[in-house]
Motif scaffolding. Sequence first.
Motif: not given
Length: 508
Positions: A470-486
């Motif tokens: 799940f920590l890796d999942w958060l890393d992937v999500a952060e890249r997926e939504f890069a630019g979406d500050q919220a």
Amino acid sequence: MIRTAVHLLAPSMLTLIMVSIVSGASYDGILTINVADEQTGKPLAVRMELRNSRGKPVRVRPEGAVVLDDYLVFDGSITLELKKGNYEFFVEAGPEFETRKGHFTIDRHAEDSTDLKLARRVNMQNEGWWAADLDVSQEFENMPLLMRAAGLDYIPVTVSANNHGKCSEMKLRGNEPLSSLSPPLFGPWATLDNRRGGGLILIAEETPYPVCAADADEPSLEVLRSASEQGDQIIALSPFAWDLPLWIATGKLDAIQLIHRHALVDKVIDNEEGGYRRDKKFYPGAMGNGRWSEAIYHHLLNCGLQIPPVAGSGSGINGNPVGTNRVYAWCEREFSREAWFDALRAGQVMVTNGPLLRTNVEGHPPGHVFSLGAGESHDFQISLSLTFYEKAAVEYLEILKDGHVVHQIRLRDLAQNQGRLPLLTFNSSGWFAVRAMTSNTKNYQFATTGPYYVQSEYQPRVSRRSVQFFLDWLDVAEREFAGDQAATNEIKAARPFWLVLLEKANTE
């Protein structure tokens, strides 16, 4: 007089129908079908598929029937007005009754009737199990009949949905206020909130959550927290929603749909659109989406989290009949909506899109927590009941321990052992469940019990590997939504929960 044959299969029989002459109609012949419970003789609500000689669905709208997609639903009796030709039919009343298949011929000026008897395979209510479908968007007035024809005891009616800012609301009868329409067979009310991070089903005690008032760009966590404060039951629409690790971190998620609207009757919606996508090398083909959903759920259990699985069909959205995917809760014979949710929260559940699987371990349904003392070992004997039908024929059973298959049992071996499953040994914390696998290759068709938990010295098993997942999942999500500050802020806010859990890990 014209003689027309109706062939009924499973069990096989042949009935000859004497027909009389009718004239002046736009159809060629009339056939009335009466369906009853074989044991009680009472009329039975059923779902029927009707096809012509080329295997194509026949679109008719008989009086008194609900017509949806390529099937119709009726209560006990139906009169079909048809053109001449050969027809095939399929009739079912949910998984607790036998299905009937057959074919008949309509000649010009034919009019008569035939009776069908459906035998009950099992009575789940008598065993204390009550069925629900937690994702239904059918019209309000059709719901009681659809429930009876599917053998369902509870459905929360989805009255409004917010799909990425686009709102849809159920049209109710007249101008009656919603609060006056709560019937005894279904409700309370559900709303669906589906945004960039995934979908949430919000089941209200009284007043539906106003999802349509939420801004399209509003984070899902705001809706989750607000609905939870209102007292709603919060259910994840699927395990692979991007925001699942965020929802888990709030501690406000009540259940996760393990079998969801991607699982269709005889195929699958083969993607994880809007969510954490699977690696198709490891989760290939028609079973990949279902296997990936299950793998995510097992990682949650391996994190020491006790979140029950549920199921929903997406009926009204994806062509699934009501009850295609369902969850049974064990609330003995005192059934009410409140008792059903109490059982759900306790994890006393079984989810299925086919077989009916019931287990008991030392007098306990699923969800029970067994305690072990320091250095203690214990052998668990699982008692099992299993019911299935032709389209969901069980090929083998599996006993899962901490997400791994430790025993695979073919049915012939189970019969030779007089229904006794192998002993399951624990000398440390963990969880276990039983899964029934079918031979279906068109989708992932199975049944699984909710987990049983084992705690040594009152501590759950927490796997470093699963927390890291799940920590890796958060890393992937952060890249997926890069630019979406919220979105980035939400992800950062959830990370400490998983880091603390990683520090508590007590096994690889």
